[in-house]
Design a protein around this motif. Sequence first.
Motif, PDB file in Angstrom:
ATOM      1  N   ALA A  96      30.463  49.237  20.553  1.00  0.00           N
ATOM      2  CA  ALA A  96      29.989  47.893  20.234  1.00  0.00           C
ATOM      3  C   ALA A  96      31.099  47.133  19.528  1.00  0.00           C
ATOM      4  CB  ALA A  96      28.754  47.987  19.346  1.00  0.00           C
ATOM      5  N   PHE A  97      31.004  45.812  19.573  1.00  0.00           N
ATOM      6  CA  PHE A  97      31.966  44.995  18.834  1.00  0.00           C
ATOM      7  C   PHE A  97      31.178  43.983  18.013  1.00  0.00           C
ATOM      8  CE2 PHE A  97      32.119  40.720  20.794  1.00  0.00           C
ATOM      9  CZ  PHE A  97      31.195  40.916  21.810  1.00  0.00           C
ATOM     10  N   ILE A 121      28.850  46.977  24.023  1.00  0.00           N
ATOM     11  CA  ILE A 121      29.784  46.679  25.119  1.00  0.00           C
ATOM     12  C   ILE A 121      29.323  47.423  26.370  1.00  0.00           C
ATOM     13  CG2 ILE A 121      32.155  47.051  25.930  1.00  0.00           C
ATOM     14  CD1 ILE A 121      33.065  46.679  23.014  1.00  0.00           C
ATOM     15  N   GLN A 122      29.183  46.681  27.459  1.00  0.00           N
ATOM     16  CA  GLN A 122      28.742  47.305  28.713  1.00  0.00           C
ATOM     17  C   GLN A 122      29.929  47.594  29.612  1.00  0.00           C
ATOM     18  OE1 GLN A 122      25.762  45.096  30.755  1.00  0.00           O
ATOM     19  NE2 GLN A 122      24.845  44.337  28.881  1.00  0.00           N
ATOM     20  N   SER A 128      26.479  49.694  32.521  1.00  0.00           N
ATOM     21  CA  SER A 128      25.948  50.777  31.674  1.00  0.00           C
ATOM     22  C   SER A 128      26.240  50.493  30.211  1.00  0.00           C
ATOM     23  CB  SER A 128      26.591  52.113  32.012  1.00  0.00           C
ATOM     24  OG  SER A 128      26.555  52.320  33.354  1.00  0.00           O
ATOM     25  N   ARG A 129      25.271  50.798  29.374  1.00  0.00           N
ATOM     26  CA  ARG A 129      25.438  50.569  27.936  1.00  0.00           C
ATOM     27  C   ARG A 129      25.861  51.840  27.208  1.00  0.00           C
ATOM     28  NH1 ARG A 129      23.051  45.651  26.573  1.00  0.00           N
ATOM     29  NH2 ARG A 129      22.431  46.273  24.485  1.00  0.00           N
ATOM     30  N   VAL A 130      25.725  53.000  27.872  1.00  0.00           N
ATOM     31  CA  VAL A 130      26.247  54.247  27.307  1.00  0.00           C
ATOM     32  C   VAL A 130      27.054  54.955  28.391  1.00  0.00           C
ATOM     33  CG1 VAL A 130      24.388  54.664  25.637  1.00  0.00           C
ATOM     34  CG2 VAL A 130      24.173  55.560  27.941  1.00  0.00           C
ATOM     35  N   MET A 131      27.996  55.802  27.938  1.00  0.00           N
ATOM     36  CA  MET A 131      28.795  56.550  28.909  1.00  0.00           C
ATOM     37  C   MET A 131      28.637  58.046  28.626  1.00  0.00           C
ATOM     38  SD  MET A 131      32.921  56.534  29.445  1.00  0.00           S
ATOM     39  CE  MET A 131      33.284  57.890  28.328  1.00  0.00           C
ATOM     40  N   ALA A 177      36.235  48.753  26.766  1.00  0.00           N
ATOM     41  CA  ALA A 177      36.135  47.668  25.783  1.00  0.00           C
ATOM     42  C   ALA A 177      37.155  46.575  26.089  1.00  0.00           C
ATOM     43  CB  ALA A 177      36.359  48.222  24.377  1.00  0.00           C
ATOM     44  N   GLU A 178      38.367  46.992  26.465  1.00  0.00           N
ATOM     45  CA  GLU A 178      39.413  46.000  26.740  1.00  0.00           C
ATOM     46  C   GLU A 178      39.054  45.163  27.962  1.00  0.00           C
ATOM     47  OE1 GLU A 178      42.962  48.422  26.675  1.00  0.00           O
ATOM     48  OE2 GLU A 178      43.187  48.140  24.508  1.00  0.00           O
TER      49      GLU A 178
END
Length: 623
Positions: A17-18, A27-28, A33-36, A125-126
């Motif tokens: 998250a940010f 962060i998707q 997907s919201r989790v990896m 994230a980037e």
Amino acid sequence: MGRTIGIDLGTTNSCIAFSDGGHPTVIQSKSGSRVMPSVVAFSAKGERLVGLVARRQAITNPKNTVGSIKRLMGRRYSEIADHINDVSYEIVENTNGDAAVKILDKIYTPPEISAIILQQLKATAEEFLGEEVTDAVITVPAYFNEIQRQATKAAGKIAGFNVRRVLNEPTAAALAFLDPKERKRLVVYDFGGGTFDVSILQVIDGVFEVKATLGDTSLGGDDLDTLLVHWIMSEFKSETGIDLSKDNIAPQRVREAAERAKCELSMTQETDINLPFIATGESGPVHLEITVTRKLFEELSADLIKKTIPLCSKAVEDAELTIDQIDHVVLVGGSTRIPMVQKLVEEFFGRKPAQSVNPDEVVALGAAIESSVLTGQRKDLVLIDVTPLTLGVETLGGIMAPIIQRNSPVPTRNSRIFTTASDNQSVVGVHVAQGEREIIDGNRSLGTFELRGIGSAKRGDPRIEVVFEIDANGILSVSARDTTTGQEQSIEVNPSGGLSGADIERLRREASTNADADRIKLKLVTLRNEADEVIYEASKVIAVASEELDKESWVELETELKKLKTLRDTDDTLALAREISDVHQLISSVSKLIEVFESDDDDPAAEFMDSFAKMEDGDKLPK
Ligand code: AMP
């Protein structure tokens, strides 16, 4: 400095998250997907796969697929011996006695594997933020010891992060759940894939204070899966006489199915497990078909789940509170979705756990809030965390002398005076350990060093001051000083999963070089998956077109499809991407022709024109 993100580096799944203006957002990934999944795999060709792609191929490549690496972080091989058979990959003892993973003849330390996961999260994230991410707040179970924290920090460094803080998961959950303006006491019951911990926190006027924390780093949802796996295998054996545990692939298939069944049983009363062709018997293939009820799962897992309750009771006692002084109970971690867990927690605390938090995301959100505190975006809250385990040194006879007691607020500093055991002793050994046992051997050794040059004196005369200092990340420095001669020696307890500072730097450089190669490999894997879908689609379209259209309208698609099939197995990403796009366009134009052709068939206007034409030939008008 680039962006700072919050990372929940989970045993099973990770979430990032940010914080924007102090407000946290998950962060998707590009696919939404919201989790990896915290899974890393190595293909026979040496390709590294991370996340969902790695988990998807686990069944066919179990030996080279690493999940639940968090359970090995900072652990001695001897500590995890019980779990070695629970995983499909090979766990080995590193030269320094730590647990490591052996894949395709190469040994990886747990921080190296975790770093691969972190690198992927950094890339996600980037991509999402469209800017460089340099810094991170990474969360760990509250009950992680020094070594496990250091190993996590090392993983972050290898992945190229400046790790701003190693934050306790329950503290992060509290940051995301509580309003700093409130005056509340909160229990965070965190039951994940590999660990359990419970923490009692309070917020008063924006100060978040951890009052107590307790846990078990070897208790999690994976253990529940193991219980179910053993039950399934023993049922299968008594029915068929076949022992699946000896097979190469079957145990991984059973484990996946058991985990899925466990999750389904959180919603339904019973579920079926079907694993066709799981083994070969005397008269051919044997299938596994079994029904698991929630009642059976609860019977199997009750003892294990109930182990968490005395820890809750002790945590409340350590916080010097009574249960009725608790305002909220927050559940964190995937295993808290199990109805029996929720029921036991509710019974013990006498209140329903808060329903407003998503147990998969709340920790990452809290980590992002902490990142906004560290970067100065938020100034309305202060965090006071505690050290989860007692820290001390070994004294004569192997006895532990505590210097910092567990649940002491950090940062903290404390010292004790020691002396020598024999006359004219010029050297003392300082052995630093962590844990609650009075005998040093029962605790986790963190490191040793020697203080030399002690002035000549009778035993018991020298005054040696040993100072322990823990910084805000929970990282410990220890120093010893002879108060007469001024001789001093110190260490930062730095057992980063068996990695020295130089190792970490080397691995960081390698990882960064690998990152480019990995990105290309990932692109190739994604393109190949896309190509497979397009090939499937094109074949379907050609099958229909060959029945309904002239060959010239689809021959080009057939030619390009052949080209795509050849390119699919090459490494030429550019040509492959171009070919996928070409075939895609051709599919779309041939499909349009089929549609026109088919709609011609049942278009009422066309039907009318047909019958009109036929009428001219003298047929009867329709009614
Ligand atoms: P975490 O470490 O928080 O990602 O939690 C992962 C653990 O939660 C794994 O053991 C999962 O099998 C378990 N889990 C996830 N969803 C469920 C569910 N619906 N019911 C039971 N266990 C679950």
